[in-house]
Design a protein around this motif. Sequence first.
Motif, PDB file in Angstrom:
ATOM      1  N   GLY A  98      86.528 -91.602 -18.705  1.00 27.72           N
ATOM      2  CA  GLY A  98      85.988 -92.179 -19.928  1.00 27.72           C
ATOM      3  C   GLY A  98      86.388 -93.621 -20.132  1.00 27.72           C
ATOM      4  N   GLY A  99      87.206 -94.165 -19.214  1.00 29.51           N
ATOM      5  CA  GLY A  99      87.704 -95.519 -19.388  1.00 29.51           C
ATOM      6  C   GLY A  99      88.523 -95.618 -20.668  1.00 29.51           C
ATOM      7  N   GLU A 100      88.630 -96.810 -21.213  1.00 33.57           N
ATOM      8  CA  GLU A 100      89.374 -96.987 -22.456  1.00 33.57           C
ATOM      9  C   GLU A 100      88.518 -96.726 -23.685  1.00 33.57           C
ATOM     10  OE1 GLU A 100      93.180 -99.665 -22.202  1.00 33.57           O
ATOM     11  OE2 GLU A 100      91.381-100.922 -22.190  1.00 33.57           O
ATOM     12  N   SER A 114      76.152 -95.204 -21.936  1.00 29.25           N
ATOM     13  CA  SER A 114      76.424 -96.563 -21.452  1.00 29.25           C
ATOM     14  C   SER A 114      77.901 -96.733 -21.123  1.00 29.25           C
ATOM     15  CB  SER A 114      75.996 -97.589 -22.505  1.00 29.25           C
ATOM     16  OG  SER A 114      74.598 -97.588 -22.667  1.00 29.25           O
ATOM     17  N   ALA A 115      78.774 -96.154 -21.968  1.00 30.56           N
ATOM     18  CA  ALA A 115      80.215 -96.256 -21.730  1.00 30.56           C
ATOM     19  C   ALA A 115      80.616 -95.485 -20.472  1.00 30.56           C
ATOM     20  CB  ALA A 115      80.985 -95.743 -22.942  1.00 30.56           C
ATOM     21  N   ALA A 119      82.277 -97.104 -16.967  1.00 26.72           N
ATOM     22  CA  ALA A 119      83.503 -96.597 -16.342  1.00 26.72           C
ATOM     23  C   ALA A 119      83.266 -96.143 -14.904  1.00 26.72           C
ATOM     24  CB  ALA A 119      84.076 -95.435 -17.163  1.00 26.72           C
ATOM     25  N   SER A 120      82.026 -96.179 -14.448  1.00 28.17           N
ATOM     26  CA  SER A 120      81.703 -95.687 -13.104  1.00 28.17           C
ATOM     27  C   SER A 120      82.441 -96.400 -11.977  1.00 28.17           C
ATOM     28  CB  SER A 120      80.188 -95.756 -12.861  1.00 28.17           C
ATOM     29  OG  SER A 120      79.531 -94.774 -13.638  1.00 28.17           O
ATOM     30  N   PRO A 129      77.150 -88.940 -10.801  1.00 22.73           N
ATOM     31  CA  PRO A 129      76.556 -87.601 -10.820  1.00 22.73           C
ATOM     32  C   PRO A 129      76.621 -86.946 -12.203  1.00 22.73           C
ATOM     33  CG  PRO A 129      77.980 -87.849  -8.909  1.00 22.73           C
ATOM     34  CD  PRO A 129      78.219 -89.038  -9.782  1.00 22.73           C
ATOM     35  N   SER A 130      77.699 -87.208 -12.945  1.00 23.79           N
ATOM     36  CA  SER A 130      77.801 -86.656 -14.297  1.00 23.79           C
ATOM     37  C   SER A 130      76.679 -87.172 -15.179  1.00 23.79           C
ATOM     38  CB  SER A 130      79.157 -87.004 -14.921  1.00 23.79           C
ATOM     39  OG  SER A 130      80.212 -86.358 -14.246  1.00 23.79           O
ATOM     40  N   LEU A 131      76.396 -88.463 -15.078  1.00 22.88           N
ATOM     41  CA  LEU A 131      75.297 -89.045 -15.847  1.00 22.88           C
ATOM     42  C   LEU A 131      73.963 -88.428 -15.453  1.00 22.88           C
ATOM     43  CD1 LEU A 131      76.051 -92.879 -16.094  1.00 22.88           C
ATOM     44  CD2 LEU A 131      75.671 -91.286 -17.994  1.00 22.88           C
ATOM     45  N   GLN A 132      73.796 -88.184 -14.168  1.00 25.80           N
ATOM     46  CA  GLN A 132      72.566 -87.566 -13.703  1.00 25.80           C
ATOM     47  C   GLN A 132      72.426 -86.160 -14.293  1.00 25.80           C
ATOM     48  OE1 GLN A 132      72.212 -87.334  -9.438  1.00 25.80           O
ATOM     49  NE2 GLN A 132      70.008 -87.010  -9.488  1.00 25.80           N
ATOM     50  N   GLY A 133      73.531 -85.413 -14.294  1.00 31.10           N
ATOM     51  CA  GLY A 133      73.517 -84.076 -14.870  1.00 31.10           C
ATOM     52  C   GLY A 133      73.224 -84.091 -16.365  1.00 31.10           C
TER      53      GLY A 133
END
Length: 407
Positions: A98-100, A114-115, A119-120, A129-133
């Motif tokens: 999740g980054g900061e 977008s966040a 963080a990708s 892949p998480s975004l794709q899911g």
Amino acid sequence: MAASRAVLVLNTGSSSIKYALYNMGKSASCVYQGLVEGIGTPKSSITHKNLQTVQDVRLQGLDVGDHKVGLKKVVELLRLGDGPSTNIYAVGHRVVHGGEALTKPSIINSEVKSAIDRASPLAPLHNPPSLQGINVAEELFHCPQVAVFDTAFHSTLPPHAYMYALPYKFYEELGIRRYGFHGTSYRYLLGRASEMLKKPKEEVNIILFHLGAGASMAVVKQGICVDTTMGVTPLEGLVMATRCGDVDAAVVDILGAQRGMEMGDVVNVMNKQSGLFGLCGDKDMRTIIQAAKNGSERHALALKVFVHRIRKYLGAYMVQLGGDVDALVFSAGIGEASGQIRGLICEGLQSFGIELDEQENKDGHVPAKEIQSRSSKIKVLVIPTDEELSIAQQTMEVVESHSHVRL
């Protein structure tokens, strides 16, 4: 199952979808779980388990061209008919980084996506892949979608624990700092440890061991995570199945100069060809233990290196707690099943108030229990982790606290 209480948990990889469906009644129960593998290849497969009837379905030789096709097949197996949106109350997505910006489970919207994308670069093999899911699930399930982050549990680390002694601009401009992982597991373990210790979470001081193919440790002080072994990526820290853990960064330069290796190749070796596998050629701890017993010096060495690194952090974390430790908590595949590894980690620590009961510390997966001796001042707990349940619980908490997002 009451449709309004069904939570689908998704863990999407580049070519796989791990899933679990929970009935979130008074007491949460997993109804189905499964895995879609080989997405994008002509040899895709699905393993689907019905935990109510204890039946397994194995579909092989499928042609699952993309994640959307894979999720549609999952829907069919869940027997949700043509309108899954009327049956699924919420979907919880495991997101590694999740980054900061993303420090707690979040209802997914354009800003959250977008966040995750920003963080990708910190998790290039996991976040895309998480975004794709997420995008596919939004098409198929017209219900709240929640992102649950592995890094969120460690967002309470103080700056002196998460900062690297690098030029400060690298942190400001690139977000290079310690983030930590296995957070969904640790959150679950903290809750169960609190129950077993009969202490409120905010009073608990524990050292957590998530020991599996990926391995890490975390220290919790008064219910708050204050340090962990993994860093900006899951590579740092303990010795793992194929990851080296802590290593002198100059090794990258040495291998470049002496072997002509590109930096990316070195990092790939550190992630996929090192750790236990790099030391002895095996990555399954059961195989390593048996080979060491049979006289293999390299397997014995791998075992000692693995345990030594863990004990090194254990000592550091006991210092961070000032010796005020309620319990050591062992979990994940090795931590739950290997009495020998737990024994080696705790060996000779009686003067620190840690002593195991030999009978209770036998090998094998067991229900959550205490394994310390009667004379041990610090409790030692074995708690089977349940990351999917943790994600389902966090998903429900977020959705219930944002009731206006229900569709």
